[in-house]
Write a protein that holds these residues in place. Structure first.
Motif, PDB file in Angstrom:
ATOM      1  N   LYS A 186       7.535  13.848  -3.349  1.00 18.65           N
ATOM      2  CA  LYS A 186       6.842  12.915  -3.930  1.00 18.65           C
ATOM      3  C   LYS A 186       6.729  11.627  -2.886  1.00 18.65           C
ATOM      4  O   LYS A 186       7.822  11.005  -2.416  1.00 18.65           O
ATOM      5  CB  LYS A 186       7.392  12.466  -5.350  1.00 18.65           C
ATOM      6  N   VAL A 187       5.804  11.345  -2.322  1.00 18.62           N
ATOM      7  CA  VAL A 187       5.528  10.026  -1.345  1.00 18.62           C
ATOM      8  C   VAL A 187       5.017   9.062  -1.876  1.00 18.62           C
ATOM      9  O   VAL A 187       3.610   9.250  -2.502  1.00 18.62           O
ATOM     10  CB  VAL A 187       4.934  10.716  -0.051  1.00 18.62           C
ATOM     11  N   THR A 188       5.421   7.745  -1.912  1.00 20.44           N
ATOM     12  CA  THR A 188       4.810   6.592  -2.351  1.00 20.44           C
ATOM     13  C   THR A 188       4.833   5.512  -1.289  1.00 20.44           C
ATOM     14  O   THR A 188       5.793   5.396  -0.840  1.00 20.44           O
ATOM     15  CB  THR A 188       4.972   6.194  -3.817  1.00 20.44           C
ATOM     16  N   LEU A 189       3.530   4.831  -1.047  1.00 21.71           N
ATOM     17  CA  LEU A 189       3.587   3.657  -0.193  1.00 21.71           C
ATOM     18  C   LEU A 189       3.452   2.687  -0.959  1.00 21.71           C
ATOM     19  O   LEU A 189       2.414   2.334  -1.773  1.00 21.71           O
ATOM     20  CB  LEU A 189       2.609   4.036   0.709  1.00 21.71           C
ATOM     21  N   ARG A 190       4.259   1.668  -0.935  1.00 24.82           N
ATOM     22  CA  ARG A 190       4.075   0.237  -1.588  1.00 24.82           C
ATOM     23  C   ARG A 190       4.078   0.426  -2.860  1.00 24.82           C
ATOM     24  O   ARG A 190       3.254  -0.182  -3.807  1.00 24.82           O
ATOM     25  CB  ARG A 190       3.086  -0.440  -1.076  1.00 24.82           C
ATOM     26  N   GLY A 191       4.677   1.545  -3.618  1.00 31.43           N
ATOM     27  CA  GLY A 191       4.793   1.566  -5.107  1.00 31.43           C
ATOM     28  C   GLY A 191       3.661   2.318  -5.697  1.00 31.43           C
ATOM     29  O   GLY A 191       2.697   2.885  -5.067  1.00 31.43           O
ATOM     30  N   SER A 192       4.061   2.680  -6.610  1.00 34.73           N
ATOM     31  CA  SER A 192       2.882   3.488  -7.736  1.00 34.73           C
ATOM     32  C   SER A 192       1.821   2.491  -8.109  1.00 34.73           C
ATOM     33  O   SER A 192       1.965   1.366  -8.645  1.00 34.73           O
ATOM     34  CB  SER A 192       3.389   4.261  -8.807  1.00 34.73           C
ATOM     35  N   LYS A 193       0.540   3.095  -8.150  1.00 28.10           N
ATOM     36  CA  LYS A 193      -0.367   2.028  -8.346  1.00 28.10           C
ATOM     37  C   LYS A 193      -1.246   2.667  -9.455  1.00 28.10           C
ATOM     38  O   LYS A 193      -1.896   1.912 -10.360  1.00 28.10           O
ATOM     39  CB  LYS A 193      -1.423   1.920  -7.177  1.00 28.10           C
TER      40      LYS A 193
ATOM     41  N   GLU B 185      -6.644   5.331  -1.602  1.00 27.06           N
ATOM     42  CA  GLU B 185      -6.127   4.236  -2.073  1.00 27.06           C
ATOM     43  C   GLU B 185      -4.701   4.105  -2.229  1.00 27.06           C
ATOM     44  O   GLU B 185      -3.957   3.015  -2.274  1.00 27.06           O
ATOM     45  CB  GLU B 185      -6.423   4.478  -3.656  1.00 27.06           C
ATOM     46  N   ASN B 186      -3.919   5.167  -1.851  1.00 23.96           N
ATOM     47  CA  ASN B 186      -2.389   5.013  -1.969  1.00 23.96           C
ATOM     48  C   ASN B 186      -1.914   5.183  -0.557  1.00 23.96           C
ATOM     49  O   ASN B 186      -0.686   5.211  -0.286  1.00 23.96           O
ATOM     50  CB  ASN B 186      -1.858   6.161  -2.825  1.00 23.96           C
ATOM     51  N   GLY B 187      -2.578   4.609   0.504  1.00 18.96           N
ATOM     52  CA  GLY B 187      -2.213   4.645   1.842  1.00 18.96           C
ATOM     53  C   GLY B 187      -2.672   6.173   2.521  1.00 18.96           C
ATOM     54  O   GLY B 187      -2.857   7.044   1.814  1.00 18.96           O
ATOM     55  N   VAL B 188      -2.307   6.270   3.938  1.00 16.35           N
ATOM     56  CA  VAL B 188      -2.823   7.251   4.710  1.00 16.35           C
ATOM     57  C   VAL B 188      -1.568   7.769   5.462  1.00 16.35           C
ATOM     58  O   VAL B 188      -1.030   6.688   6.105  1.00 16.35           O
ATOM     59  CB  VAL B 188      -3.948   6.916   5.407  1.00 16.35           C
ATOM     60  N   ILE B 189      -1.354   8.801   5.703  1.00 17.27           N
ATOM     61  CA  ILE B 189      -0.409   9.038   6.752  1.00 17.27           C
ATOM     62  C   ILE B 189      -1.189  10.062   7.833  1.00 17.27           C
ATOM     63  O   ILE B 189      -1.595  11.130   7.319  1.00 17.27           O
ATOM     64  CB  ILE B 189       1.029   9.931   6.218  1.00 17.27           C
ATOM     65  N   ILE B 190      -1.503   9.473   8.917  1.00 18.04           N
ATOM     66  CA  ILE B 190      -2.134  10.180  10.011  1.00 18.04           C
ATOM     67  C   ILE B 190      -1.266  10.953  11.095  1.00 18.04           C
ATOM     68  O   ILE B 190      -0.274  10.326  11.541  1.00 18.04           O
ATOM     69  CB  ILE B 190      -2.771   9.093  10.885  1.00 18.04           C
ATOM     70  N   ILE B 191      -1.487  12.265  11.016  1.00 17.67           N
ATOM     71  CA  ILE B 191      -1.004  12.847  11.820  1.00 17.67           C
ATOM     72  C   ILE B 191      -1.619  13.433  13.169  1.00 17.67           C
ATOM     73  O   ILE B 191      -2.780  13.797  12.960  1.00 17.67           O
ATOM     74  CB  ILE B 191      -0.522  14.543  11.201  1.00 17.67           C
ATOM     75  N   THR B 192      -1.136  13.053  14.398  1.00 19.04           N
ATOM     76  CA  THR B 192      -1.705  13.196  15.603  1.00 19.04           C
ATOM     77  C   THR B 192      -1.033  14.411  16.204  1.00 19.04           C
ATOM     78  O   THR B 192      -0.029  14.349  16.341  1.00 19.04           O
ATOM     79  CB  THR B 192      -1.671  12.078  16.650  1.00 19.04           C
ATOM     80  N   THR B 193      -1.801  15.635  16.505  1.00 19.55           N
ATOM     81  CA  THR B 193      -1.117  16.887  16.763  1.00 19.55           C
ATOM     82  C   THR B 193      -1.033  16.797  18.250  1.00 19.55           C
ATOM     83  O   THR B 193      -2.025  16.475  18.904  1.00 19.55           O
ATOM     84  CB  THR B 193      -1.619  18.184  16.218  1.00 19.55           C
ATOM     85  N   LYS B 194      -0.429  17.711  18.894  1.00 19.80           N
ATOM     86  CA  LYS B 194      -0.347  17.879  20.413  1.00 19.80           C
ATOM     87  C   LYS B 194      -1.554  18.665  20.877  1.00 19.80           C
ATOM     88  O   LYS B 194      -2.168  19.516  20.110  1.00 19.80           O
ATOM     89  CB  LYS B 194       1.091  18.562  20.812  1.00 19.80           C
TER      90      LYS B 194
ATOM     91  N   ASN C 128      -4.389  -3.287 -15.386  1.00 20.41           N
ATOM     92  CA  ASN C 128      -4.357  -4.012 -13.990  1.00 20.41           C
ATOM     93  C   ASN C 128      -2.697  -3.818 -13.860  1.00 20.41           C
ATOM     94  O   ASN C 128      -1.724  -4.425 -14.394  1.00 20.41           O
ATOM     95  CB  ASN C 128      -4.761  -5.383 -14.254  1.00 20.41           C
ATOM     96  N   ILE C 129      -2.600  -2.886 -12.868  1.00 24.08           N
ATOM     97  CA  ILE C 129      -1.143  -2.895 -12.378  1.00 24.08           C
ATOM     98  C   ILE C 129      -0.965  -3.643 -10.712  1.00 24.08           C
ATOM     99  O   ILE C 129      -1.767  -3.172  -9.964  1.00 24.08           O
ATOM    100  CB  ILE C 129      -0.846  -1.195 -12.225  1.00 24.08           C
ATOM    101  N   GLN C 130      -0.026  -4.403 -10.731  1.00 18.73           N
ATOM    102  CA  GLN C 130       0.098  -4.938  -9.629  1.00 18.73           C
ATOM    103  C   GLN C 130       1.289  -4.683  -8.783  1.00 18.73           C
ATOM    104  O   GLN C 130       2.283  -4.730  -9.142  1.00 18.73           O
ATOM    105  CB  GLN C 130       0.226  -6.472  -9.949  1.00 18.73           C
ATOM    106  N   ASN C 131       1.105  -4.241  -7.445  1.00 16.54           N
ATOM    107  CA  ASN C 131       2.502  -4.235  -6.432  1.00 16.54           C
ATOM    108  C   ASN C 131       2.436  -5.287  -5.506  1.00 16.54           C
ATOM    109  O   ASN C 131       1.257  -5.462  -4.964  1.00 16.54           O
ATOM    110  CB  ASN C 131       1.987  -2.575  -5.993  1.00 16.54           C
ATOM    111  N   SER C 132       3.366  -5.906  -5.410  1.00 17.24           N
ATOM    112  CA  SER C 132       3.461  -7.005  -4.423  1.00 17.24           C
ATOM    113  C   SER C 132       4.869  -7.017  -3.799  1.00 17.24           C
ATOM    114  O   SER C 132       5.700  -6.653  -4.430  1.00 17.24           O
ATOM    115  CB  SER C 132       3.166  -8.349  -4.953  1.00 17.24           C
ATOM    116  N   GLY C 133       4.809  -7.244  -2.548  1.00 18.25           N
ATOM    117  CA  GLY C 133       5.948  -6.998  -1.787  1.00 18.25           C
ATOM    118  C   GLY C 133       5.894  -7.577  -0.797  1.00 18.25           C
ATOM    119  O   GLY C 133       4.873  -8.097   0.152  1.00 18.25           O
TER     120      GLY C 133
END
Lengths: 521, 1049
Positions: free
Chosen positions: B195-202, B273-282, B782-787
């Protein structure tokens, strides 16, 4: 250019979106329009009255069936503090509450929205009968409930008083009886509902009898709180040309559910999770009742091998192994995997008539005849006809002996006998009637518990341990089930008003509307 | 070699002789550029005076002295740029003394050097970057941008960092390395999802996991190798077969870029919406063929197991509890030691790269073979990738094609449901049983069944009884098999100097098979007497295509304007069947033959109404069509403005009036050190800010609920109340930040503050069943994540032989539910209703996402525990707030030490704050097997401050009575704070003079070595499910494992 092209396509190419977003496993109402397939919804409605073994266990078996004295579980149901010793187990009781709405009442509401009442008034009649039957089973557990406003709002569903609920029952039965009579008169012998019928193979005349019998049952429930309505409704039921259930073969049963007969499942698949109750042992053994071997199997525990041995209600158990080999319900020949569940026996109707006669209501016939016919109908239903049973004036309920723990021994709660005694008081005769009704309607603990609360019969052993923290009286015994915690969370504002209608705290000690603390006559 | 030079440059001569491309390293011995002038002025000897430029060569290595290929070497202020080849060598000509050479590579800190007089050879060590702000960063849609122009925060993790310690799911390797990234491991063992979350659950009911993008193309991550999505509930009887990301070969990864905020992700649309993990391959590199081989062997051992008592035995024969009398403690007390084994993971990977200037090939193969700490739990995986990059039409057209094939087989992943979970059994089995006997004799012939081998066990069948754990391992088996193809092609055409066109297409197709066999003899509470099985097959395919035009619109003085416009289509669908049932069903004709034709699918004989045992999976067809555009304006190369916009049409919104939705983003950044005269110890200073909106469609089918087919052809209405007016969810996010580097990039610091509000949330809520459904959809909240997020890194010691680099990251996220549905008068929605467990999670106004609620024990006015008439503690009706899993802050501290050929990396990370609920400990106490329950009995009872019904004080209570009630309450809430030694690697680069092997590095590696601090009974990072519902609820999960081993590459 290309981007613009795609942008245009982005609007035009979305025309297939509706077909993409249609669940391929779903069935639309259009697909059910022809061939009476609207009846497909009745499968689940009927199956949900008793549900599968897992749900039956928590919605009825571990409350009403045990509270009625029929059964008791050897399983401590970790942590051994639960319904059975009066510490209400919310997660069990919540299912009894929710299943009624999601499977039956909600479905009937939705069928109403689909205009079933005018497209198929005969189907609508059956929907209403089943709705009344199921809601009665539920309101007699909890008390005031949402009924008239079910389905009208996502978040707020108001409660009706139990009085209003019963009045609505009678109105719905009026519609059901009228629709069925109209249909039978117009289309004699046709059975459009046969394919979906798990009870009467599409025979509307039997459904009509069931509707009248249910009306009689409901009328009797309220006799102490509203004798005028009770008498009027009972007389309506008895006077109806459609008649009531009278023959053993007319007993209302529902085909075993998807996992088989629930009592079978609880016994076999859950390894003897339910056993005979001490009260059932006391009455059936004491009366040398020929139905005893039909209902139960002899114990296999060495301490009581070969005997019929029940378990005292309300034990605080430490291990299932202590009592689990006491008598089981007879899953081998009576409550087999494919045996249907009994909803209402013809015998019960005879006993209702007997009580009606005792109360002097018209159309009820002779109380003694009704009583004896009731017993014989039940004996015939179980294939154990016995001429001597109804004339037995000496057998009385036996004392209970616990071979594992003498502290649980207890003298018989009653000295009632079987034989009718014309010179006895109405109260004494009512004990005979309700005690025999209790034996005859086995294993339908829901109605048996209701009648126990209404009449005080049959006299049952109190719980050994009472973990209700003072909310439930050991002597008067449990009167209802508390509302689920989930209801407080999700419909709290309306529930608060509902509890006002209950007229008492939301616990197992509060009496329901029809459960009036006064003499039966 | 002798070259006769006629007063020309060596380079010129070599070029003339067509030799230059054949040389990768040229060592000049001529005195051409060696001269010295005491006066500090360059004086070229007269003989060479006409040669203005010289040539320098060098080798670039990482801190571990491992040569780095693909490093860009640029002469500042000129167009001269070369890339290091095999062995890290480079050569660049036309260089004169005083020129500044910039050395940069993705994943490393850029550095510069000044060409010194007389020095033609350079050894350059690049240190790993936490953030590489001077670098080229791969951003949304695969667009490369200079880091300084980015208006949002990004984190780059080099492939090497992911690969340093191999785990069965590569995402685990990111833990503690990126600020604001939270990774929770699922409980199912090898190959399980994360389970991967970026900057909290939205999102309250949608996915909270980020989007994974491989080389610009969104990847499918939803499916599980068992055909089910990744949301196992408490009674999950399906094994977690792993998510899409876990299938990848970590060796193929060049780098990973984490885009945390909505601004960064706005161009990707709703999935981001929950962020992106970009994978650059060789990909392949021009030059001599290069072969890399790496091998790693890790062992895993369980530690930090629950603590058990060994004094008291079974309550009575057949009882599942241990509240009995004292037993011989020497006898078989180490049940868990008997059960667990040492796991291992052997990963071998090889990759080859070769090619010319025009065509490059990359090929890789990796094999993973692992055994879990629970016997019979195995994972086997093969990954093959082939990638070709070719240039045509005078290098104007680049075609890039890549194909990957993955096969994976997982045996006996842990199933969380108690009846299927051997851990629930082995932990709770009554103490004092001769478990060794039951281990060796878990099956015995049954006389009643004519010799059929059935389960041999000390406890009877029952709802709460546990089965023989070795029977569960061997005769209640599950296997997940996955075959996955990933094929991507792209074409990139330089239409003109200002216009670049790109088209891409990708198919990601995953075919899964899952089977769970229950042998005859399994408890009849879950299986038919003849045994039964459930099998399913599922194929999930996602097709993606996009077209992007990238234009350098104009340059006018210091102004530059670039723009991008494009369109994309994403289409996903699933097909498959499920055969059999997880419920005790009709069973098999012939016991233990687990084939479909042996399965009893209907039972017409005994008139029992049955559900069909065979069902098709819903097609789950979902399509999103999008158009998007972005414009980048810059002024004087220090002020950057980015504006993006995207419009999505989603098939999931059909049947609603809101079929499409638009969302914009805008960002601004300024590189202060280029605009202002800052003190010269400031090497880099940037401020940035951005605002974005990202929309999100609703899940499939919810706008058009249909009736369901059930038992015997029966039909039921939808189980959720229909809501045709659904609107897409909208997340608004704002972030500002700043990045600084000091002392010639030796010290770096960056800081980001963000606030994200998700509104129009799509909730599927638990309602009162009295509405006829029991659940419904609403658009509310209205769910707010701040940090804030901070990273501080620097070279503490930068010496030619010893380098110490340290990096600290810190992230603090505050989640707050500002509103639930006040317009409907509702301030709380349940996420998990307390059905089956005494636990609920809810979204409550003023609370946090996923707050945990539980029952509590009554106390009187004096705070004394109230006991009932039978001496049992009194349970208060209702559910009360207990805590929340969300940590207050998280941090990681990584250190790398390089000394000569040795490199040591140490990573410590911690999460602070938050709570977990331990169902595990509650069960162990209640069953009388925990050490606490034994200690309490030794002490003659539990000390309490209680009061009985008569008002008399009670100071000691029977632990059996206490736990039987307390185990259902908030007594089992624990702090989730944990600090641990996450990763340690010690590498040694073997000095080699071989012509065959160019580099060899051997490392000792360790992972999850120890906790410095932990209060909860289980690792608070382990969750029961990677879905949203039961966050913080811990049950019989996989125990903590310590991994260590050796790798060579």
């Amino acid at each position: 250019m290309l981007v613009a092209g795609i942008a245009i396509c982005g609007i035009a190419c979305t025309k297939n979106f509706e077909s993409y977003n249609r669940n391929t496993n779903g069935i639309s109402s259009d697909q059910l329009a022809a061939d009476y397939n609207i009846g497909s919804f009745f499968n689940n409605i009927q199956a949900s009255v008793f549900k599968d073994r897992g749900n039956y266990q928590i919605t009825q078996n571990l409350n009403a069936d045990c509270f009625a004295g029929y059964m008791m579980s050897a399983d401590p149901f970790n942590p051994s503090v639960n319904n059975l010793n009066y510490n209400m187990t919310d997660r069990w009781n919540a299912t009894a509450f929710s299943s009624t709405y999601t499977n039956v009442t909600g479905t009937v509401y939705n069928l109403g929205l689909q205009n079933l009442r005018s497209t198929n008034p005969d189907f609508w009649a059956i929907a209403l009968i089943l709705d009344v039957v199921q809601m009665d089973r539920t309101t007699d557990k909890f008390g005031p409930l949402p009924y008239s406003k079910v389905g009208t709002d996502l978040l707020y569903t108001p409660y009706d008083s139990q009085k209003d609920i019963y009045n609505l029952f009678f109105l719905r039965l009026d519609t059901a009886v009228s629709n069925l009579k109209t249909f039978i008169a117009a289309h004699p012998g046709t059975t459009p509902f046969k394919k979906f019928d798990q009870m009467y193979a599409g025979d509307y005349t039997k459904w009509l009898k069931l509707a009248n019998s249910v009306r009689l049952r409901l009328a009797m429930h309220i006799v102490k709180v509203d004798p005028v309505t009770a008498q009027a409704q009972a007389q309506t039921a008895l006077a109806d040309a459609g008649g009531v259930l009278t023959l053993p073969g007319e007993t209302a049963t529902i085909a075993a559910n998807s996992t088989g007969n629930p009592l079978y499942g609880i016994t076999v698949n859950y390894a003897n999770d339910i056993s005979m109750g001490a009260a059932a042992e006391s009455y059936l053994k004491g009366f040398k009742d020929p139905r005893l071997p039909k209902y139960f199997l002899p114990a296999t525990d060495p301490s009581a091998a070969g005997q019929y041995k029940g378990i005292r209600m309300g034990l605080q158990l430490t291990s299932k192994s202590v009592y689990q080999n006491f008598s089981q319900v007879n899953y081998q020949t009576s409550f087999t995997v494919s045996a249907p569940m009994i909803l209402m026996t013809a015998a019960e109707v005879w006993f209702l008539k007997a009580e009606a006669a005792l109360r002097g209501w018209s159309g009820a016939g002779n109380a003694q005849t009704d009583y004896e016919t009731g017993i014989n109908t039940s004996l015939a239903q179980w294939g154990v006809a016995s001429a001597g049973y109804i004339t037995d004036s000496t057998s009385v309920p036996s004392d209970y002996v616990d071979p594992k723990n003498t502290a649980n021994n207890i003298s018989a709660a009653s000295s009632v006998t079987i034989k009718w005694n014309a010179s006895a008081t109405n109260e004494q005769l009512l004990e005979k009637i309700v005690t025999q009704k209790w034996i005859a309607m086995f294993p339908e603990g829901q109605e048996a518990w209701t009648e126990y609360r209404r009449t005080g019969y049959p006299k049952l052993f109190p719980v050994v341990v009472n973990n209700s923290n003072g909310t439930i009286s050991t002597q008067i015994q449990v009167r209802r089930i508390a509302y689920p915690v989930n209801e407080y969370n999700t419909n709290g504002a309306e529930l608060t008003k509902g509890i006002q209608l209950l007229n008492g705290p939301d616990n197992g000690g509060t009496r329901l509307w029809w459960d009036v603390d006064k003499a039966n006559f | 070699m002798t070259i006769k030079s006629k007063q020309k440059s060596v380079h010129w001569e070599l070029n003339r002789l067509r030799l230059i491309s054949k040389l990768s390293l040229l060592v000049l011995t001529a005195p051409a550029l060696t001269y010295a002038n005491p006066g500090g002025e360059t004086k070229v000897p007269a003989k060479y005076r006409q040669l203005k430029d010289g040539t320098i060569t060098g080798v670039v290595t990482d801190e571990g002295q491992k040569p780095l290929a693909g490093v860009t070497i640029t002469v500042a202020g000129s167009k001269k740029s070369v890339v290091t080849g095999e062995g890290g060598h480079f050569k660049i000509d036309g260089v004169k003394e005083g020129d500044v050479i910039e050395i940069s590579s993705v994943g490393f800190k850029s550095t510069t050097l000044k060409v010194a007089s007389g020095q033609t050879q350079y050894s350059i060590t690049l240190s790993r970057a936490v953030s590489t702000l001077n670098d080229v960063v791969v951003t949304a849609l695969g667009v490369k941008r200079s880091a300084k122009s980015l208006t949002y925060s990004t984190d780059i993790v080099a492939g090497e960092s992911v690969n340093r310690v191999k785990t069965d799911n590569l995402m685990n390797a990111l833990t503690g390395k990126v600020a604001g990234l939270t990774i929770s491991q699922n409980s199912s063992g090898l190959g399980g999802s994360v389970k991967v979350t970026l900057r909290g659950s939205k999102s309250a009911s949608g996915s909270n996991q980020p989007l994974y993008v491989i080389d610009g193309v969104p990847m499918l991550n939803t499916a599980n190798a068992n055909g089910y999505v990744n949301t196992l509930g408490t009674n999950g009887v399906v094994a977690d077969g792993g998510d899409g990301i876990s299938n990848l070969n970590p060796d193929d990864i060049e780098s990973m870029t984490v885009l945390k905020g909505a601004s960064a992700a706005a161009l990707y649309g709703s999935q981001a919406e929950n962020g992106v993990i970009i994978i650059t391959t060789k990909k392949g590199k021009a030059g001599k063929a290069q072969i890399n081989f790496s091998s790693s062997f890790m062992v895993s051992k369980v530690y930090d197991l629950p603590k058990f008592q060994t004094t008291y035995g079974q309550t009575s024969a057949g009882s599942p509890q241990s509240w009995g009398s004292k037993i011989d403690t020497a006898y078989n007390s180490d049940y868990t030691g008997m059960f667990f084994q040492t796991g291992h993971n052997l990963t071998n990977a090889i990759n080859m790269s070769w090619g010319s200037e025009n065509v490059q090939t990359y090929f890789s193969y990796a094999n993973t073979s692992a055994n879990g700490v629970i016997p019979q739990n195995t994972l086997g995986r093969n990954n093959v990738t082939l990638r070709e990059v070719a240039k045509f039409l005078k290098n104007k057209l680049t075609l890039d094609g890549s194909a990957s094939y993955i096969s994976q087989k997982t045996n006996n992943a842990l199933i969380s449901n108690g009846s299927y979970n051997p851990l629930a059994s082995v932990y709770q089995v009554p103490r004092g049983l001769n478990l060794g006997y039951y281990k060796d004799n878990y099956q015995v012939p049954s006389a009643a069944r004519n010799g059929l081998l059935v389960q041999n066990w000390a406890l009877p069948v029952g709802n709460t009884a546990f089965q023989n754990p070795w029977w569960m391992l061997n005769k209640m088996t599950n296997v997940s098999q996955r075959n996955r193809f990933l094929v991507t092609v792209s074409a990139n055409y330089e239409a003109s100097k200002w216009l670049n066109l790109q088209a891409r297409a990708n198919i990601d197709r995953t075919a899964d098979n899952y089977q769970n066999n229950l042998w005859a003899g399994t408890f009849t509470t879950i299986s038919a007497a003849s045994g039964q099985f459930v099998a399913n097959t599922s194929t999930v395919q996602q097709s993606y295509a996009d077209f992007i035009a990238n234009a350098k619109l104009f340059t006018k003085g210091k102004f530059k304007l670039n723009a991008l416009a494009g369109a994309s289509i994403t289409d996903g669908r699933q097909q498959g069947y499920t055969i059999g049932s997880n419920q005790p069903g009709l069973g098999l004709f012939i016991p233990n033959v687990f084939t479909v034709q042996n399965m009893i699918v209907t039972n017409a004989n005994n008139a029992v109404a049955v559900s069909s045992n065979v069902s098709s999976l819903p097609e789950n067809h979902s399509q999103t069509q999008s158009i998007f555009a972005s414009a980048d304006a810059s002024y004087a190369d220090w002020l950057f403005l980015t504006v993006t916009g995207r419009n999505d049409w989603s098939s999931n919104l059909s049947y609603t009036p809101n079929g499409s939705y638009f969302y914009p983003s805008v960002g601004l950044s300024a590189v202060l050190n280029q605009a202002l005269n800052l003190p010269h110890f400031v090497s880099y200073a940037k401020v940035r800010g951005s605002f974005a909106e990202v929309g999100n469609a609703v899940p499939l089918y919810v706008t058009h609920p249909l009736n369901n087919l059930g038992a015997n052809g029966g039909v039921t209405f939808p189980s959720v109340a229909p809501f045709p007016q659904l609107k897409p969810e909208m997340a608004k996010s704002i972030e500002v930040g700043t990045d600084w580097k000091f002392f010639n990039n030796r010290l770096a610091f960056d800081f980001t503050w963000y606030k994200n509000n998700t509104t129009h949330q799509f909730f599927q809520i638990t309602t009162s069943p009295t509405n006829g459904y029991g659940s419904g959809y609403v658009n509310a909240g209205n769910i707010q994540n701040s940090g804030v997020e901070m990273t501080l890194s620097g070279d503490v010691v930068r010496h030619s032989k010893f380098v110490w680099n340290t990096s600290i990251n810190y992230a603090r996220n505050k989640n707050k539910v500002l509103d639930v549905a006040s317009d409907m008068g509702v301030n709380q929605f349940l996420i998990t209703a307390p059905t089956g467990i005494a636990f609920e999670t809810a979204v409550t106004k003023g609370g946090q996402y996923g707050d945990m609620y539980g029952q509590k024990i009554a106390t009187d006015a004096q705070g004394r525990t109230m006991l009932g008439p039978t001496g049992l503690p009194i349970l208060v009706s209702g559910y009360y707030y207990m805590g929340n899993i969300n940590p207050t802050w998280q941090g990681g501290w990584s250190n790398s030490f390089t000394y000569k050929n040795f490199a040591l990396n140490v990573l410590v990370d911690g999460r602070f704050g938050g709570q977990v609920y331990s169902q595990l400990q509650a069960s162990l106490d209640n069953n009388g097997v925990s050490k606490a329950s034994g200690d309490a009995r030794d002490a003659g009872g539990l000390k309490i401050n209680g009061v009985d019904t008569g008002g008399k004080s009670v100071s000691i209570i029977d632990p059996f009575k206490w736990y039987s009630i307390a185990s259902q309450t908030n007594q089992y809430i624990y702090s989730a704070t944990a600090v641990r030694l996450r990763e340690v690697t010690l590498g040694y680069t073997v000095p080699l003079k071989s012509s065959v092997i160019s580099a060899l590095r051997i490392s000792l590696i360790g992972r999850n070595l120890l906790f410095f601090y932990k209060k909860a009974p289980q690792d608070p990072e382990t969750v029961a499910t990677s879905g949203n519902g039961l966050s913080g609820w811990q049950t019989f999960n996989m125990p903590s494992q310590r991994n260590y081993g050796i790798s060579a590459n």
